[in-house]
Design an enzyme around this catalytic site. Structure first.
Site, PDB file in Angstrom:
ATOM      1  CB  SER A   1     -66.987 -44.355 -21.451  1.00 28.35           C
ATOM      2  OG  SER A   1     -68.104 -45.094 -20.989  1.00 28.35           O
ATOM      3  NE  ARG A   2     -70.806 -47.255 -24.065  1.00 24.88           N
ATOM      4  CZ  ARG A   2     -72.051 -47.702 -23.896  1.00 24.88           C
ATOM      5  NH1 ARG A   2     -72.995 -47.402 -24.762  1.00 24.88           N
ATOM      6  NH2 ARG A   2     -72.356 -48.463 -22.862  1.00 24.88           N
TER       7      ARG A   2
ATOM      8  CG  ASP B   1     -70.690 -52.606 -11.894  1.00 23.61           C
ATOM      9  OD1 ASP B   1     -71.567 -51.794 -11.542  1.00 23.61           O
ATOM     10  OD2 ASP B   1     -70.951 -53.730 -12.359  1.00 23.61           O
ATOM     11  CB  VAL B   2     -71.858 -47.014 -10.083  1.00 21.48           C
ATOM     12  CG1 VAL B   2     -70.921 -46.009 -10.727  1.00 21.48           C
ATOM     13  CG2 VAL B   2     -73.038 -47.344 -10.984  1.00 21.48           C
TER      14      VAL B   2
ATOM     15  CB  SER C   1     -85.110 -40.533 -16.848  1.00 22.88           C
ATOM     16  OG  SER C   1     -85.977 -40.792 -17.934  1.00 22.88           O
TER      17      SER C   1
ATOM     18  CE1 TYR D   1     -83.332 -45.910 -17.373  1.00 23.21           C
ATOM     19  CE2 TYR D   1     -85.347 -44.695 -17.804  1.00 23.21           C
ATOM     20  CZ  TYR D   1     -83.969 -44.771 -17.815  1.00 23.21           C
ATOM     21  OH  TYR D   1     -83.231 -43.693 -18.265  1.00 23.21           O
TER      22      TYR D   1
ATOM     23  CE  LYS E   1     -82.342 -43.227 -14.847  1.00 27.55           C
ATOM     24  NZ  LYS E   1     -80.975 -42.710 -14.646  1.00 27.55           N
TER      25      LYS E   1
HETATM   26  P1  NAP Z   1     -75.518 -45.107 -22.699  1.00 25.38           P
HETATM   27  O1  NAP Z   1     -75.317 -44.443 -24.006  1.00 25.38           O
HETATM   28  O2  NAP Z   1     -75.967 -46.531 -22.670  1.00 25.38           O
HETATM   29  O3  NAP Z   1     -74.173 -44.953 -21.822  1.00 25.38           O
HETATM   30  C1  NAP Z   1     -74.151 -45.502 -20.528  1.00 25.38           C
HETATM   31  C2  NAP Z   1     -72.891 -45.103 -19.820  1.00 25.38           C
HETATM   32  O4  NAP Z   1     -72.978 -45.591 -18.465  1.00 25.38           O
HETATM   33  C3  NAP Z   1     -71.644 -45.710 -20.420  1.00 25.38           C
HETATM   34  O5  NAP Z   1     -70.594 -44.795 -20.207  1.00 25.38           O
HETATM   35  C4  NAP Z   1     -71.440 -46.976 -19.584  1.00 25.38           C
HETATM   36  O6  NAP Z   1     -70.087 -47.403 -19.515  1.00 25.38           O
HETATM   37  C5  NAP Z   1     -71.883 -46.483 -18.223  1.00 25.38           C
HETATM   38  N1  NAP Z   1     -72.333 -47.532 -17.318  1.00 25.38           N
HETATM   39  C6  NAP Z   1     -73.335 -48.442 -17.516  1.00 25.38           C
HETATM   40  N2  NAP Z   1     -73.435 -49.240 -16.438  1.00 25.38           N
HETATM   41  C7  NAP Z   1     -72.486 -48.848 -15.556  1.00 25.38           C
HETATM   42  C8  NAP Z   1     -72.075 -49.289 -14.282  1.00 25.38           C
HETATM   43  N3  NAP Z   1     -72.660 -50.336 -13.685  1.00 25.38           N
HETATM   44  N4  NAP Z   1     -71.043 -48.651 -13.664  1.00 25.38           N
HETATM   45  C9  NAP Z   1     -70.433 -47.600 -14.260  1.00 25.38           C
HETATM   46  N5  NAP Z   1     -70.775 -47.132 -15.472  1.00 25.38           N
HETATM   47  C10 NAP Z   1     -71.781 -47.752 -16.112  1.00 25.38           C
HETATM   48  O7  NAP Z   1     -76.599 -44.322 -21.817  1.00 25.38           O
HETATM   49  P2  NAP Z   1     -77.104 -42.795 -21.923  1.00 25.38           P
HETATM   50  O8  NAP Z   1     -78.274 -42.750 -22.799  1.00 25.38           O
HETATM   51  O9  NAP Z   1     -75.941 -41.887 -22.169  1.00 25.38           O
HETATM   52  O10 NAP Z   1     -77.646 -42.608 -20.431  1.00 25.38           O
HETATM   53  C11 NAP Z   1     -76.885 -41.958 -19.419  1.00 25.38           C
HETATM   54  C12 NAP Z   1     -77.799 -41.663 -18.241  1.00 25.38           C
HETATM   55  O11 NAP Z   1     -78.851 -40.814 -18.681  1.00 25.38           O
HETATM   56  C13 NAP Z   1     -78.485 -42.895 -17.645  1.00 25.38           C
HETATM   57  O12 NAP Z   1     -78.599 -42.755 -16.261  1.00 25.38           O
HETATM   58  C14 NAP Z   1     -79.855 -42.886 -18.296  1.00 25.38           C
HETATM   59  O13 NAP Z   1     -80.814 -43.554 -17.509  1.00 25.38           O
HETATM   60  C15 NAP Z   1     -80.107 -41.395 -18.362  1.00 25.38           C
HETATM   61  N6  NAP Z   1     -81.092 -40.980 -19.372  1.00 25.38           N
HETATM   62  C16 NAP Z   1     -80.926 -41.266 -20.700  1.00 25.38           C
HETATM   63  C17 NAP Z   1     -81.871 -40.810 -21.604  1.00 25.38           C
HETATM   64  C18 NAP Z   1     -81.764 -41.043 -23.084  1.00 25.38           C
HETATM   65  O14 NAP Z   1     -82.743 -40.734 -23.800  1.00 25.38           O
HETATM   66  N7  NAP Z   1     -80.648 -41.543 -23.604  1.00 25.38           N
HETATM   67  C19 NAP Z   1     -82.987 -40.087 -21.155  1.00 25.38           C
HETATM   68  C20 NAP Z   1     -83.128 -39.828 -19.808  1.00 25.38           C
HETATM   69  C21 NAP Z   1     -82.158 -40.272 -18.927  1.00 25.38           C
HETATM   70  P3  NAP Z   1     -69.435 -48.353 -20.690  1.00 25.38           P
HETATM   71  O15 NAP Z   1     -69.157 -47.441 -21.860  1.00 25.38           O
HETATM   72  O16 NAP Z   1     -68.206 -48.894 -20.085  1.00 25.38           O
HETATM   73  O17 NAP Z   1     -70.464 -49.400 -21.005  1.00 25.38           O
END
Ligand code: NAP
Length: 264
Positions: A16-17, A67-68, A155, A168, A172
């Site tokens: 979604s985001r 919710d996963v 990550s 965290y 990962k």
């Molecule tokens: P984000 O903007 O916070 O978005 C999180 C997404 O995960 C949202 O769609 C949220 O749904 C969903 N979500 C959260 N908890 C959930 C659950 N229990 N069950 C199902 N869906 C869930 O995060 P992001 O930055 O895009 O991160 C996405 C992935 O990339 C994560 O695994 C994160 O650890 C990894 N990552 C991120 C970064 C970074 O710099 N941003 C870097 C490395 C890795 P809702 O919209 O309904 O809340």
């Protein structure tokens, strides 16, 4: 897509985001039909669906709350995918959370640890198990033209130590091992498994540390001096999903502006 041919179907958790939405958009563009999963933000999920349809009008895009970290929700999510599309070609384990507060490892709590493990590790670990079982079943029915893939979004925290969010990092690192385990276990069934390691990507998750990372990037944190974008990760997933790495499995793809390179 040849006329009359069924589209391939991708399930993107947390689509979604942020990064998940970026992945969903690139997969829609690449010809996939989609299930966009989300935890609670239905408005964001509908926006992601609309944006994905804007990239390809004929795409079939469904959204599904689950919710996963909850076993029944994982089962319902796969059942929804089965009932909506009757097939699954690509699972992207993207949903993930950061600790609600960054706390030194000497003060960190079990509550935060348990939550992070449940969402970031146990959830995708067992969703993969259930999806893989269904993929094996489909492989038996569809034969060699069915080329299922699983992609785990981990990550740089899988190997870079941040003691103020140890839970965290451990979650990962766990998914990095899960990628190897499933890659070995599923290769004989024709299922390939990949890990994508994003670096610093501009999303809601990192918005709270924007100023800190602006400075770090400016001072050379990454050889490529910019924030990553969800589309950077999305394009990497789309490349894998459309067969760019047919003779690889368990492979790690760094999408991090070169963060992983040791420098002297
Ligand atoms: P984000 O903007 O916070 O978005 C999180 C997404 O995960 C949202 O769609 C949220 O749904 C969903 N979500 C959260 N908890 C959930 C659950 N229990 N069950 C199902 N869906 C869930 O995060 P992001 O930055 O895009 O991160 C996405 C992935 O990339 C994560 O695994 C994160 O650890 C990894 N990552 C991120 C970064 C970074 O710099 N941003 C870097 C490395 C890795 P809702 O919209 O309904 O809340």
């Amino acid at each position: 897509m040849a006329p009359g041919r069924e589209s391939s179907v991708a399930l993107v958790t947390g689509g979604s985001r942020g990064i998940g939405r970026g992945i969903a958009l690139e997969l829609a563009r690449a010809g996939f039909d989609l299930v966009i999963n989300y935890a609670g933000n239905e408005t964001a999920a509908q926006e992601a669906r609309t944006e994905a349809l804007d990239t390809r009008r004929q795409a079939r895009i469904e959204t599904c709350q689950a919710d996963v970290s909850i076993a029944e929700d994982r089962q319902r999510l796969l059942q929804f995918t089965r009932e909506s599309f009757g097939r699954l070609d690509l699972l992207v384990n993207n949903a993930g959370i950061a600790p609600s507060k960054r706390v030194d490892i000497l003060d960190a709590t079990e509550v935060s640890f348990d939550r992070l493990m449940a969402v970031n590790l146990k959830g995708p670990y067992f969703l993969t198990q259930a999806a893989a079982r269904w993929m094996i079943e489909q492989a038996g029915e569809k034969g060699a033209k069915y080329r299922p893939i699983i992609v785990n979004i981990t990550s740089v925290s899988a190997y870079a130590a941040s003691p103020e969010r140890g839970d965290y990092c451990v979650s990962k690192a766990g998914m990095a091992m899960a990628t190897k385990l499933y890659a070995v276990a599923l290769a004989s069934h024709g299922i390939r498994v990949y890990e994508i390691r994003p670096g610093v990507i501009a999303t809601d998750m990192t918005s709270v540390v924007k100023e800190k990372y602006d400075v770090l990037i400016e001072h050379g944190l990454t050889p490529i001096k910019r924030w990553g974008l969800p589309s950077d990760v999305g394009r990497a997933v789309a490349a894998i999903a459309t067969g760019a790495l047919e003779f690889s499995t368990g492979e790690v793809i760094n999408v991090d502006g070169g963060f992983h390179l040791r420098r002297l």
